[in-house]
Design an enzyme around this catalytic site. Structure first.
Site, PDB file in Angstrom:
ATOM      1  N   ASN A  33      89.012  63.568  38.021  1.00  0.00           N
ATOM      2  CA  ASN A  33      88.565  62.399  39.011  1.00  0.00           C
ATOM      3  C   ASN A  33      89.807  61.817  39.570  1.00  0.00           C
ATOM      4  O   ASN A  33      90.974  61.899  39.525  1.00  0.00           O
ATOM      5  CB  ASN A  33      88.049  61.585  38.042  1.00  0.00           C
ATOM      6  CG  ASN A  33      88.738  60.309  37.547  1.00  0.00           C
ATOM      7  OD1 ASN A  33      89.294  59.368  38.259  1.00  0.00           O
ATOM      8  ND2 ASN A  33      89.215  60.635  36.184  1.00  0.00           N
ATOM      9  N   ILE A  67      88.981  58.563  41.704  1.00  0.00           N
ATOM     10  CA  ILE A  67      88.336  57.358  41.937  1.00  0.00           C
ATOM     11  C   ILE A  67      89.032  56.210  42.705  1.00  0.00           C
ATOM     12  O   ILE A  67      88.626  55.947  43.678  1.00  0.00           O
ATOM     13  CB  ILE A  67      87.642  56.584  40.743  1.00  0.00           C
ATOM     14  CG1 ILE A  67      86.947  57.710  39.861  1.00  0.00           C
ATOM     15  CG2 ILE A  67      86.588  55.412  41.169  1.00  0.00           C
ATOM     16  CD1 ILE A  67      85.744  58.373  40.155  1.00  0.00           C
ATOM     17  N   ASN A 108      95.862  48.071  31.951  1.00  0.00           N
ATOM     18  CA  ASN A 108      96.112  49.574  32.629  1.00  0.00           C
ATOM     19  C   ASN A 108      97.292  49.695  33.212  1.00  0.00           C
ATOM     20  O   ASN A 108      97.370  49.552  34.254  1.00  0.00           O
ATOM     21  CB  ASN A 108      94.862  49.641  33.479  1.00  0.00           C
ATOM     22  CG  ASN A 108      94.714  51.335  34.082  1.00  0.00           C
ATOM     23  OD1 ASN A 108      95.799  52.099  33.779  1.00  0.00           O
ATOM     24  ND2 ASN A 108      93.919  51.544  35.044  1.00  0.00           N
ATOM     25  N   CYS A 141      97.237  54.349  35.590  1.00  0.00           N
ATOM     26  CA  CYS A 141      96.307  54.894  36.507  1.00  0.00           C
ATOM     27  C   CYS A 141      96.914  55.703  37.351  1.00  0.00           C
ATOM     28  O   CYS A 141      97.828  55.593  38.083  1.00  0.00           O
ATOM     29  CB  CYS A 141      95.441  53.888  37.390  1.00  0.00           C
ATOM     30  SG  CYS A 141      94.122  54.992  38.190  1.00  0.00           S
ATOM     31  N   LYS A 152      97.419  49.976  27.702  1.00  0.00           N
ATOM     32  CA  LYS A 152      96.946  51.221  27.871  1.00  0.00           C
ATOM     33  C   LYS A 152      97.883  52.235  28.649  1.00  0.00           C
ATOM     34  O   LYS A 152      98.456  51.958  29.664  1.00  0.00           O
ATOM     35  CB  LYS A 152      95.443  51.272  28.681  1.00  0.00           C
ATOM     36  CG  LYS A 152      94.973  52.979  28.562  1.00  0.00           C
ATOM     37  CD  LYS A 152      93.817  52.935  29.218  1.00  0.00           C
ATOM     38  CE  LYS A 152      93.040  54.244  29.180  1.00  0.00           C
ATOM     39  NZ  LYS A 152      91.649  54.407  29.601  1.00  0.00           N
ATOM     40  N   ILE A 155      94.908  57.774  24.983  1.00  0.00           N
ATOM     41  CA  ILE A 155      95.854  57.808  26.115  1.00  0.00           C
ATOM     42  C   ILE A 155      94.871  57.749  27.378  1.00  0.00           C
ATOM     43  O   ILE A 155      93.506  57.953  27.600  1.00  0.00           O
ATOM     44  CB  ILE A 155      96.354  59.371  26.143  1.00  0.00           C
ATOM     45  CG1 ILE A 155      95.314  60.292  26.334  1.00  0.00           C
ATOM     46  CG2 ILE A 155      97.319  59.544  25.285  1.00  0.00           C
ATOM     47  CD1 ILE A 155      95.423  61.741  26.444  1.00  0.00           C
ATOM     48  N   GLY A 180      88.208  64.349  29.320  1.00  0.00           N
ATOM     49  CA  GLY A 180      87.112  65.365  28.511  1.00  0.00           C
ATOM     50  C   GLY A 180      87.647  66.073  27.563  1.00  0.00           C
ATOM     51  O   GLY A 180      88.598  65.694  27.102  1.00  0.00           O
ATOM     52  N   GLY A 192      88.710  62.627  24.912  1.00  0.00           N
ATOM     53  CA  GLY A 192      87.733  63.731  24.469  1.00  0.00           C
ATOM     54  C   GLY A 192      86.774  63.652  23.281  1.00  0.00           C
ATOM     55  O   GLY A 192      86.277  64.459  22.855  1.00  0.00           O
TER      56      GLY A 192
END
Ligand SMILES: Cc1cc2nc3c(=O)[nH]c(=O)nc-3n(C[C@H](O)[C@H](O)[C@H](O)COP(=O)(O)OP(=O)(O)OC[C@H]3O[C@@H](n4cnc5c(N)ncnc54)[C@H](O)[C@@H]3O)c2cc1C
Ligand SMILES: Cc1cc2nc3c(=O)[nH]c(=O)nc-3n(C[C@H](O)[C@H](O)[C@H](O)COP(=O)(O)O)c2cc1C
Lengths: 275, 307
Positions: free
Chosen positions: B85, B87, B147, B150, B186, B212, B238, B265
Site C-alpha cells: 500500500n 496511501i 506512528n 510510516c 508503533k 510491527i 498481510g 498478518g
C-alpha cells in the site's frame, strides 16, 4: 444531480455462500451465480466484494457490479483479467465464497428526462440492471464492445443498440455500429437532439468521452468508476479518484462508485499514477 | 471451538491493563485498516452482530497536524501472500479528528486508541496536547499510538523512526500531555535492532510498544518493467508478515520485557495465540480487517468462546 445513498438500498451484509453456476456469455464475459445464505437485494450500480473462502481466498475480495438478485441467488458478469478473476473461473460450482453486499452509491431512479445509457466492457452489468429495473422506451441504451462477439447478446435485448470498435459481422442479425459507444450515441443524438441524462459505466476512456459529450451539450451525467479496491466499505482509502474543486480524493467504494461527472477532476483522473 | 492452550502464561480473554488504562479486550483493529472506527457500523452478517463486537480497541487511522491528501492512485497492489500500500497517510488532520470523530466514537461507546504522526518531536507534543484538551472527558479514549514508522511519506517516516534518540524525544513530548491515557509507540521493522527502539520508547515514558508497521516492499509490472506503485516502494502487509512480526515481538519481549501489542498478518485466533505465546499483551488485525470487516470481531468471539 447527485447520486445518493438510496434509502431503499439495504445496509450491506457479509454473507457466506457458494458458486452455484458459472458460464461464458460472450467471447470474453462470464456470468457467475452465487447462492448466498440469505436473500439479497440491491440498487442498480451497487457492487459486492467477492472472495473465495478457505484456502483459495485472496488477500482482498474483488469488486463486481451486481447484475441481478432473486431470493438468495446473486448474479454477476465478469471478465478474466488477472489472478483473482482466473481463480474465480477455475473455482467451480460448489466452491465456498464470502460476499459483502450491497455496497456503494447506486444510479438513481429516473425522473421524467430520458436517459442515455452508455455501457462498455465490464461496465455492462449495472446498466443492464438499471434498464431492467427502470428502463423506459424513451431511454436510449447503448452497449459497446471490441468486436461485437464480446457483447453478451443474450442479456442485451432488442432495446439495446450495439457498437464495436472492429465489428465481426452481424451475428444474430443485429446491426453493430462501427466505432465506440459514445460515437454510436453521437450518431443517434446529433447536435440539437433533446436533452438526455447520461449514465455511463465502463473503462476510463469511455467515462471521459461520456462526460465530454454531456459537458458539450449541457446535460447531466453520472459515471460509475473502476479503481483497485482494498476493503470496499470505506476504511482503507485505497480506491481513490480525484475530486473536483480541491486537490483531494474521493473513494470509489463509499463516495461512489457512481459520481456526478462534475464532481470529478477529469484532468487529474488516470494520469498522475504514471508520474 | 478452539481450546485455549495450557502453555499460555496468562488468560488472554480478560481485560487488559496497560499503563493507566484498562482495555475491554486484547483483540484490536490496526491503524489505517478500519478507518476512524466510523465506517462499518451499519454492516451485518446472517447471524446479526457488528464488526465492533468484542473489540478491545479500534486504533484509528493516523492523523497528522494538518489534513493530508495522500498519494496518487493506484495506492494498493495485491501480491501472492500480502499487499502493498501507498496511501500516503491521507487523513482529516487532528482538528477534524478531535472535533468530529472523537465525539461520535465516544457516543457509540467504541473503545479507541488515537494514532498520531508528525515530523518533529515538538509536533508530537503539540498533537497530544491538542487532543488531550479536546477529548478530556472521553471515557472510551484509552490511549495514543505514536506512528513513528510510516513508510509512505517523504518527510519523516521510517528514517525518522529509526533513530532511538528521536523516538525517545517524540514519546517524551507526547507523554507530558497524556496523563491517564495509555501511550504506545508503533515501531518500524525496517531496522536492525527493533529492541533498541523499544527501549528508547520506554525511556521516553511509553507504556508499551506496537510492533510491527509494514515492511518496505515493491512489485514490478512485467508489461512495462515499471514499479506497480507510482512512488515505487510501499508498505507490505498481510499474511506474509506474520512470521516477521512474531520474530520482532519476540525480540522486543526477550530483550526488554516491555508490554508489546503485536500486529502483522493476524487473521485468526490461532494467529493471535502465537503472538500471546511470545509475550504480546494484545494483538491487532490489519489487512484481514480490510478484506472482512468482521475479521477482528470473529477473532475476539473465538477467543471469548475458547474453553
Ligand atoms: C465498483 C466496481 C465494479 C466492478 N464491476 C465489475 C464487473 O461487474 N465485472 C468485472 O468483470 N469487473 C468488474 N470490476 C473490475 C474488477 O474488480 C477487476 O477486474 C478485478 O478486481 C480484477 O481482479 P484480478 O485479480 O483478476 O486482476 P489483477 O491481477 O488484480 O489485475 C489485472 C488487471 O486488471 C486491472 N484491475 C484490477 N483491479 C481493477 C479494478 N478494481 N478496476 C479496474 N481495473 C482493475 C489491473 O489494472 C490489471 O490490468 C469492477 C470494479 C469496480 C471498482
Ligand atoms: C492500507 C493500509 C493503511 C495503513 N495505514 C496505517 C496508518 O495510518 N498508521 C499506522 O500506524 N499503520 C498503518 N498501516 C499498518 C498497519 O496498521 C499494520 O501495522 C500492518 O499492516 C501490519 O499488519 P497486518 O499484516 O495485519 O496488516 C496500514 C496498513 C495498510 C494495509
Amino acid at each position: 444531480m447527485n447520486p445518493s445513498a438510496d434509502a431503499t438500498a439495504p445496509p450491506a451484509r457479509r454473507l457466506r455462500g457458494t458458486i452455484a453456476d458459472e458460464t461464458a456469455v460472450s467471447s470474453s464475459m462470464r456470468r457467475l451465480d452465487l447462492e448466498l445464505e440469505e436473500p439479497v437485494a440491491f440498487q442498480p450500480g451497487q457492487f459486492c466484494m467477492l472472495n473465495l473462502a478457505g484456502e483459495r481466498a485472496l488477500v482482498f475480495g474483488r469488486p463486481f457490479s451486481l447484475l441481478a438478485a432473486s431470493g438468495r441467488r446473486l448474479s454477476l458478469l465478469y471478465k478474466v483479467v488477472g489472478r483473482g478473476t482466473a481463480r474465480l473461473r477455475d473455482a467451480g460450482a460448489g466452491a465456498p465464497v464470502t460476499c459483502l453486499t450491497p455496497l456503494g452509491r447506486p444510479f438513481p431512479a429516473p425522473d421524467e428526462r430520458p436517459r442515455l445509457l452508455l455501457a462498455g466492457g465490464v461496465g455492462l452489468p449495472p446498466l443492464i440492471a438499471w434498464a431492467e429495473r427502470w428502463g423506459r422506451p424513451r431511454d436510449l441504451r447503448c452497449a459497446g464492445g471490441r468486436d461485437g462477439d464480446d457483447l453478451p447478446r443474450g442479456l442485451l435485448g432488442p432495446g439495446w443498440r450495439l457498437s464495436a470498435d472492429r465489428p465481426a459481422g452481424e451475428p444474430g442479425g443485429r446491426a453493430v455500429f462501427a466505432g465506440n459507444v459514445v460515437e454510436l450515441a453521437r450518431s443517434l443524438l446529433p447536435a440539437g437532439a433533446p436533452a438526455h441524462v447520461v449514465l455511463a459505466c465502463g473503462p476510463l476512456p469511455l467515462l471521459r468521452a461520456a462526460a465530454g459529450l454531456a459537458d458539450e451539450r449541457g446535460w447531466d451525467c453520472l459515471v460509475s468508476v473502476e479503481e483497485r479496491m482494498g476493503c470496499g466499505y470505506g476504511v482503507c482509502r485505497g480506491c481513490v479518484v480525484p475530486r473536483a474543486g480541491d486537490d483531494g480524493y474521493a473513494t470509489a467504494c463509499k463516495d461512489g462508485p457512481v459520481f456526478d461527472a462534475r464532481a470529478l477532476d477529469w484532468a487529474r483522473f488516470g494520469g498522475e499514477g504514471a508520474a | 471451538m478452539t481450546k485455549l492452550p495450557d502453555w499460555l502464561a496468562f488468560d488472554p480473554r480478560g481485560p487488559l491493563r496497560l499503563g493507566p488504562r484498562t482495555f475491554p479486550g486484547r483483540i484490536w483493529t490496526a491503524s489505517g485498516c478500519f478507518g476512524y472506527g466510523l465506517d462499518g457500523a451499519d454492516l451485518g452478517t446472517a447471524g446479526g452482530g457488528s464488526p465492533f463486537d468484542g473489540l478491545g480497541a479500534v486504533v484509528t487511522k493516523t492523523v497528522t497536524p494538518q489534513a493530508r491528501r495522500g498519494n496518487p492512485p493506484p495506492r494498493l497492489w495485491e501480491t501472492a501472500h500480502g499487499a502493498l500500500n501507498s496511501i500516503g497517510l491521507e487523513n482529516v488532520g487532528l482538528a477534524r479528528f478531535a472535533d468530529e470523530i472523537v465525539p461520535v466514537l465516544e457516543a457509540r461507546g467504541v473503545p479507541f486508541v488515537a494514532s498520531l504522526a508528525a515530523t518533529r518531536p515538538e509536533e508530537f507534543g503539540d498533537l497530544a496536547r491538542r487532543l488531550a484538551a479536546a477529548a478530556a472527558g472521553a471515557a472510551h479514549w484509552h490511549g495514543v499510538e505514536l506512528n513513528l514508522s510510516c513508510p509512505n511519506v517523504a518527510e519523516g517516516g521510517v528514517d525518522f523512526g529509526r533513530d532511538p534518540e528521536t523516538v525517545e524525544r517524540c514519546v517524551a513530548a507526547a507523554r507530558e500531555h497524556l496523563a491517564g491515557r495509555a501511550l504506545l509507540a508503533k515501531l518500524t521493522p525496517n531496522v536492525g535492532s527493533i529492541a533498541r527502539l523499544a527501549a528508547a520508547a520506554a525511556r521516553g515514558g511509553a507504556d508499551g510498544v506496537t510492533a510491527i508497521n509494514t515492511l518496505i516492499g515493491m512489485d514490478v509490472d512485467l508489461r512495462t518493467g515499471e514499479p506497480v506503485l507510482p512512488r515505487r516502494r510501499g508498505g507490505y502487509s498481510g499474511p506474509a508478515l506474520l512470521p516477521v512480526a512474531l520474530a520482532r515481538v519476540d525480540e522486543i519481549v526477550q530483550e526488554t520485557g516491555l508490554p508489546v501489542v503485536g500486529v502483522g498478518g493476524v487473521a485468526t485466533l490461532e494467529d493471535a495465540l502465537k503472538f500471546f505465546a511470545v509475550g504480546a499483551v494484545a494483538v491487532q488485525v490489519g489487512t484481514a480487517q480490510m478484506s472482512d470487516p468482521f475479521a477482528a470481531a470473529a477473532v475476539a468471539a473465538a477467543l471469548a468462546a475458547a474453553g
